[in-house]
Write an enzyme that holds these catalytic residues in place. Sequence first.
Site, PDB file in Angstrom:
ATOM      1  N   GLY A  40       0.813  -1.208   0.000  1.00 17.06           N
ATOM      2  CA  GLY A  40       0.000   0.000   0.000  1.00 17.06           C
ATOM      3  C   GLY A  40       0.852   1.267   0.000  1.00 17.06           C
ATOM      4  O   GLY A  40       2.087   1.234   0.075  1.00 17.06           O
ATOM      5  N   HIS A  41       0.164   2.413  -0.045  1.00 20.32           N
ATOM      6  CA  HIS A  41       0.859   3.700  -0.111  1.00 20.32           C
ATOM      7  C   HIS A  41       1.710   3.941   1.135  1.00 20.32           C
ATOM      8  O   HIS A  41       1.342   3.559   2.246  1.00 20.32           O
ATOM      9  CB  HIS A  41      -0.146   4.842  -0.291  1.00 20.32           C
ATOM     10  N   ASN A  42       2.881   4.523   0.908  1.00 24.75           N
ATOM     11  CA  ASN A  42       3.833   4.915   1.956  1.00 24.75           C
ATOM     12  C   ASN A  42       4.505   3.739   2.661  1.00 24.75           C
ATOM     13  O   ASN A  42       5.236   3.944   3.636  1.00 24.75           O
ATOM     14  CB  ASN A  42       3.169   5.790   3.036  1.00 24.75           C
TER      15      ASN A  42
END
Length: 360
Positions: free
Chosen positions: A258-260
């Site tokens: 996922g993001h980050n």
Amino acid sequence: MSHSIREIATALGAEAAGNLDCRIDSVSEPASAGAGALALAMDPRYAEGLAKGQAKAAMLWQGADWQALGLEAAIFAPRGRLAMAGLSRMFDAGPEIAAGVHPMALVDPSAEIGEGAAIGPFVSVGAGVRIGPNARIASHVSIAEGARIGADALILQGARIGARVVIGDRFICQPGAVIGADGFSFVTPEKSGVEEIRETLGEREEIRAQSWTRIHSLGSVSIGDDVEVGANSTIDRGTIRDTRIGNGTKLDNLVHLGHNVEVGRDCLLCGQTGIAGSARIGDRVVLGGQVGVSDNIFVGDDVIAGGGTKIMTNAPAGRVLLGYPAVKMDSHIEMQKALRRLPRLAATVAALQKAVSNSG
């Protein structure tokens, strides 16, 4: 493609015996090996298969009596799977991608293509892209604007590299992977049901209508050297900062970051593993198939999690985890033993209850 026993042994740093000039054109399991194949029998359990095949040479365990096995030559592998790594590299010709840029590829004039690169048909290369020397890009790959790809990369059919993604040297990407899609990030104008449940651990004052507002992904993805990404895996871009993967990390098929998310060096993430947004994974972490990692937590260096484990809180360095929710592996085994004893325990309690009732 063929190699002599001598050439193979030298490349692997292994001992060999017999006719070292014997030529090998393939590798095979013992029972199905042809005359020109090197049979793989690195364990005594596989020796009986040699009599069923036609191999004249085999890779054997240390101390094997190769002559008694009817062979003309043998290579001795002290560590079989490590020898397999070198042997498979020698016999893997890789995909056929013609040198240069295929006439049916679409390359933006501002893109920079390194010396010796090979770009196949129906590849799309966006504005400002830089592709390193000797990179190989198979058909139907798209590389969006501003992406950077290092030297000796291999990107296979149908992969998608998003805008501003930065990838190091010797990258391998299997078909259908998507690197740099938008993160899954949404917010409600008011406190959402999810936020409320996180605070109360399950209690809700009321259930009400809510709508989701998109948070756009302004970051991208940064990937180190010697990283591999499996087929149909997906790596989301960061919201503000980049999603990051350290040098030497390997992702299996159908892995999602996922993001980050930040993944350290030399990690191994097996098939269908999912890591939620902003989680941080240390160095040399191994996550088995279908492992899940909750958002915003940290998994320490050298953690090993068995298949199906769900990591919902921070995991200290060196911990071996199993289960849902994740616990130490030895604790999980004891819990499973206790579960198996429950029917017998229930029967014992029922018998005791009956005895007490009858005595009254």
